[in-house]
Scaffold this motif. Sequence first.
Motif, PDB file in Angstrom:
ATOM      1  N   ARG A  92     -14.995  18.044  42.643  1.00 10.48           N
ATOM      2  CA  ARG A  92     -15.716  19.357  42.133  1.00 10.48           C
ATOM      3  C   ARG A  92     -14.837  20.335  41.351  1.00 10.48           C
ATOM      4  NH1 ARG A  92     -17.264  22.184  47.200  1.00 10.48           N
ATOM      5  NH2 ARG A  92     -15.134  22.980  47.512  1.00 10.48           N
ATOM      6  N   ASP A  93     -15.091  20.542  40.159  1.00 10.05           N
ATOM      7  CA  ASP A  93     -14.477  21.435  39.387  1.00 10.05           C
ATOM      8  C   ASP A  93     -13.022  20.988  39.179  1.00 10.05           C
ATOM      9  OD1 ASP A  93     -16.460  23.318  39.136  1.00 10.05           O
ATOM     10  OD2 ASP A  93     -15.903  24.481  40.912  1.00 10.05           O
ATOM     11  N   ASP A 117     -17.736   9.721  37.639  1.00 11.07           N
ATOM     12  CA  ASP A 117     -17.510  11.159  38.172  1.00 11.07           C
ATOM     13  C   ASP A 117     -17.208  11.221  39.502  1.00 11.07           C
ATOM     14  OD1 ASP A 117     -19.779  10.292  39.127  1.00 11.07           O
ATOM     15  OD2 ASP A 117     -21.071  11.696  38.559  1.00 11.07           O
TER      16      ASP A 117
END
Length: 361
Positions: free
Chosen positions: A73-74, A31
């Motif tokens: 992020r997103d 991530d």
Amino acid sequence: MPGQAATAPIASQPWPKDAWYVAASADELTDRPLARTICGQPMVFFRGAEGQVVALEDFCPHRGAPLSLGFVRDGELVCGYHGLVMGCAGRATAMPGQRVEKFAAIRRLAVLERYGFLWVWPGDAETADPARLHHLEWAESPEWAYGGGYYHIDCDYRLMIDNLMDLTHETYVHSSSIGQKEIDEAPVETLVTGEEVITRRFMDGIEAPPFWKMALRGAGLPDEQPVDRWQICRFTLPSHVLIEVGVAIAGKGGYQAEDRWKASSIVVDFITPETETSHHYFWGMARRFAVADKDLTDTIRSGQGTIFGEDLEMLERQQANLLRYPERRLMKLNIDAGGVRSRLMIHRAIAAEREPEPEAV
């Protein structure tokens, strides 16, 4: 003169750029953004909102900070310096308290996720052709098991290709695992077929070295009987070497023996240039025996890691010597033919990319 093609000076380029290189194993990309320099280009990899892999140049257009020091992020990449948000297309999409729509875009690179790896095309993304990625049957067939790893090695990527296309060194560098005197004694054949350079040798009626005795046991075969052994090294552009290796109980057909009589594998070597004196080395072994035995996969991976660690030390010290004595010419022997032919194929690929387009008359 009128009508002549313009010929501009061309900078040194030690690697083809219009080709697919392994950038990372798929499980390396979590991530967080992943930084990697490939073919001299700092890149950052991350996953977009749909889970797709994105590769951008690792450069924030605001102040030049590495985007890889930021976070995801997103599905967008946020610079860790001042919070500039970069979208998957390489354009700024937001920044706290600022208008960024006129910021210059940064370069997006072509990237694929296939066979458990991330592949990047360092050249012009518009020319990237997924059909030029080699098909790897072992990576998608249930008849094969695979285990591998990664090393960063401080040497020219072509030195690793030389190493893999001449396995004579196994007798000396890997004497306690896969090396044996019969490798020196067996004749080696080198040939070029289409876009592939092949070196191969066959050793019949010999004792299996320690690594292959372990593999025989893993395949449910006796390890004390004489074996027929083979090594078939295959180089393909831009810098991949796949080596068919194995042993079969002597007299059962050698390389052509039925699976029940042999331990047969492919040594996987994806060699990705980082700089002129360093590269990323993705190594592993795909095998066609005891494919459900995960413990055997771990044992082979551990053994391979030790073997390639021995190569790492030799190659890094070789590179240091070559930098120390750049004026010295090196000898070439018949056993070097595979590496020489592979380098020639690389040179021709680079030359083809450099070919200037004729100026319009």
